[in-house]
Scaffold this active site. Structure first.
Site, PDB file in Angstrom:
ATOM      1  N   HIS A 210       0.798  -1.228   0.000  1.00 28.09           N
ATOM      2  CA  HIS A 210       0.000   0.000   0.000  1.00 28.09           C
ATOM      3  C   HIS A 210       0.827   1.274   0.000  1.00 28.09           C
ATOM      4  CE1 HIS A 210       0.853  -0.200   4.289  1.00 28.09           C
ATOM      5  NE2 HIS A 210       0.530   1.082   4.363  1.00 28.09           N
TER       6      HIS A 210
HETATM    7  C1  UD1 Z   1      -2.111   4.740   7.009  1.00 32.51           C
HETATM    8  C2  UD1 Z   1      -0.813   5.020   7.734  1.00 32.51           C
HETATM    9  C3  UD1 Z   1       0.202   3.907   7.465  1.00 32.51           C
HETATM   10  C4  UD1 Z   1      -0.393   2.545   7.750  1.00 32.51           C
HETATM   11  C5  UD1 Z   1      -1.687   2.387   6.977  1.00 32.51           C
HETATM   12  C6  UD1 Z   1      -2.287   1.032   7.291  1.00 32.51           C
HETATM   13  C7  UD1 Z   1      -0.274   7.406   7.889  1.00 32.51           C
HETATM   14  C8  UD1 Z   1       0.603   8.484   7.378  1.00 32.51           C
HETATM   15  N1  UD1 Z   1      -0.185   6.234   7.262  1.00 32.51           N
HETATM   16  O1  UD1 Z   1      -1.871   4.880   5.628  1.00 32.51           O
HETATM   17  O2  UD1 Z   1       1.330   4.097   8.304  1.00 32.51           O
HETATM   18  O3  UD1 Z   1       0.523   1.528   7.372  1.00 32.51           O
HETATM   19  O4  UD1 Z   1      -2.573   3.449   7.345  1.00 32.51           O
HETATM   20  O5  UD1 Z   1      -3.585   0.888   6.927  1.00 32.51           O
HETATM   21  O6  UD1 Z   1      -1.008   7.620   8.834  1.00 32.51           O
HETATM   22  N2  UD1 Z   1      -9.580   4.729   3.494  1.00 32.51           N
HETATM   23  C9  UD1 Z   1     -10.747   4.016   3.395  1.00 32.51           C
HETATM   24  N3  UD1 Z   1     -11.254   3.450   4.519  1.00 32.51           N
HETATM   25  C10 UD1 Z   1     -10.651   3.588   5.722  1.00 32.51           C
HETATM   26  C11 UD1 Z   1      -9.471   4.312   5.801  1.00 32.51           C
HETATM   27  C12 UD1 Z   1      -8.936   4.864   4.685  1.00 32.51           C
HETATM   28  O7  UD1 Z   1     -11.325   3.892   2.333  1.00 32.51           O
HETATM   29  O8  UD1 Z   1     -11.175   3.081   6.739  1.00 32.51           O
HETATM   30  C13 UD1 Z   1      -8.988   5.356   2.302  1.00 32.51           C
HETATM   31  C14 UD1 Z   1      -8.803   6.851   2.476  1.00 32.51           C
HETATM   32  O9  UD1 Z   1      -9.950   7.519   2.137  1.00 32.51           O
HETATM   33  C15 UD1 Z   1      -7.646   7.135   1.561  1.00 32.51           C
HETATM   34  C16 UD1 Z   1      -6.826   5.869   1.628  1.00 32.51           C
HETATM   35  O10 UD1 Z   1      -7.683   4.853   2.124  1.00 32.51           O
HETATM   36  O11 UD1 Z   1      -8.088   7.310   0.246  1.00 32.51           O
HETATM   37  C17 UD1 Z   1      -5.609   6.035   2.467  1.00 32.51           C
HETATM   38  O12 UD1 Z   1      -5.946   6.221   3.855  1.00 32.51           O
HETATM   39  P1  UD1 Z   1      -5.010   7.116   4.824  1.00 32.51           P
HETATM   40  O13 UD1 Z   1      -5.499   7.044   6.217  1.00 32.51           O
HETATM   41  O14 UD1 Z   1      -4.821   8.438   4.205  1.00 32.51           O
HETATM   42  O15 UD1 Z   1      -3.577   6.498   4.812  1.00 32.51           O
HETATM   43  P2  UD1 Z   1      -3.079   5.013   4.582  1.00 32.51           P
HETATM   44  O16 UD1 Z   1      -2.447   4.955   3.246  1.00 32.51           O
HETATM   45  O17 UD1 Z   1      -4.155   4.060   4.944  1.00 32.51           O
END
Ligand code: UD1
Length: 365
Positions: A210
């Site tokens: 990811h």
């Molecule tokens: C975050 C953490 C990372 C961890 C990862 C594990 C930071 C900087 N990064 O990255 O260290 O390894 O989580 O999961 O905090 N989204 C959903 N549903 C959710 C959560 C997120 O659809 O429940 C989507 C968001 O809308 C976004 C993407 O997933 O488009 C990324 O989510 P985000 O929380 O920004 O960071 P991660 O890449 O998940």
């Protein structure tokens, strides 16, 4: 009574707070003075990324949900800071305890410290040296304003000492993520598709990717998936897809047949899958710790790691992000030539208790 805020925001936080909460509840039952308020920032909000972990790990409902949601790094940071600051102004706590390296970790540490609420950081001091990862910035900023540092290794403590942190603020306690793993080893269970796909122990792979460097470019991600498909010699590959990875995946036509893309898995199912896998291919940090403890070969598709003990002592190897590195590594695995590794010191299941007894000593007169 002394109240500690426990901050959780994103998936990798949940397994790290569970043992601390358990230890705080035991401390209370034994007549101790510490209490906690569980604050969910809402950074991860799906059942699959959040709620399932609370249920499976027996974490109580959060006392507060800041519902910060997703956005750019700055938007998320800002939303969490504004909402957590307001919470502290309305109802102050005596300590803010943050874990890991996600955006919520840094945002809450900043908001708390500016209101003169001391900060404790669990998993402090680890460093990848790679400033292109948001997690590295989160670690550095958090540790710059932390009062008490709980570390998973001597190496992490040395990083902190080199940056000028006095030794008496650093506590080498072990790894709370491993507390959770050891406490749940007997409860791990196969996902519903186990039989459907005819999976058998040591005859399939698990992949999780990811990081933006691996999954944000369509062509590069496509190449990587093809290399995984070729190198794993037709064995089934289970790939639980993180939401950000799903977006790129949609743009790739003709994915390798042996790779099964599934929803993000709950904790017990995911760790059952990794425990029985022939090997795990990942760009996560936490998974390299879990595979080390379970003795499962792990290949990390990154150029650096903030967890060198998983490479030096454990089963993990850093392959870099060039897909060409996969085939020789997988050939070695198929030849039975992979290191066995050992568990790092103090990754013994008792870290949560060590943290709480230290906090009790520091916070109670
Ligand atoms: C975050 C953490 C990372 C961890 C990862 C594990 C930071 C900087 N990064 O990255 O260290 O390894 O989580 O999961 O905090 N989204 C959903 N549903 C959710 C959560 C997120 O659809 O429940 C989507 C968001 O809308 C976004 C993407 O997933 O488009 C990324 O989510 P985000 O929380 O920004 O960071 P991660 O890449 O998940």
């Amino acid at each position: 009574m002394i109240r500690v805020d426990i901050i959780a925001g994103a998936r990798p936080n949940f397994m790290k707070i569970a043992p601390i909460i358990k230890a705080l509840e035991k401390h209370r039952a034994d007549g101790g003075d510490l209490r906690y308020r569980l604050v969910h920032t809402g950074q991860h909000y799906d059942a699959r990324m959040s709620g399932d972990f609370f249920t499976q790990l027996g974490i109580p409902e959060p006392d507060v949900n800041l519902e910060s949601g997703s956005g750019t790094q700055a938007e998320q940071t800002a939303a969490i800071m504004v909402r957590y600051e307001q919470l502290l102004l309305d109802a102050p706590s005596q300590l803010c305890l943050v874990v890991g390296d996600v955006t919520s970790t840094m945002a809450c540490a900043i908001a708390a410290q500016k209101l003169r609420v001391p900060v404790a950081h669990v998993e402090a001091g680890i460093r990848s040296g790679d400033w292109s990862m948001p997690e590295e910035i989160n670690r550095m900023v958090t540790d710059a304003i932390t009062n008490w540092f709980f570390t998973t290794s001597d190496w992490a403590g040395d990083n902190l000492k080199r940056s000028g942190i006095p030794e008496d603020r650093i506590f080498f306690v072990g790894n709370t993520m491993i507390d959770t793993l050891l406490a749940n080893l007997d409860r791990l269970r196969p996902p519903p598709f186990w039989d459907e796909l005819g999976l058998q122990s040591s005859s399939y792979f698990v992949v999780t990717l990811h990081r933006p460097s691996n999954v944000d470019g369509v062509a590069a991600f496509d190449n990587l998936l093809r290399a995984i498909g070729r190198g794993t010699r037709g064995l089934p590959v289970i790939f639980p897809v993180h939401p950000r990875t799903a977006k790129t995946l949609q743009a790739i036509p003709g994915l390798p047949q042996s790779i099964h893309f599934v929803e993000p898995q709950p904790y017990l199912e995911f760790n059952y899958l990794t425990r029985h896998a022939k090997a795990v291919i990942t760009d996560s940090g936490g998974i390299t710790e879990e595979t080390t403890v379970m003795g499962v070969p792990c290949m990390t598709l990154r150029d650096s790691t903030e967890r060198p003990e998983t490479v030096e002592l454990g089963t993990n190897e850093l392959l870099g992000t060039d897909p060409a590195a996969l085939e020789p590594a997988l050939n070695r695995l198929f030849d039975g030539d992979w290191k066995r590794g050992r568990t790092p010191d103090l990754w013994d299941g008792n870290t949560g208790e060590r943290i709480v007894s230290t906090l009790a000593r520091l916070l109670t007169p």
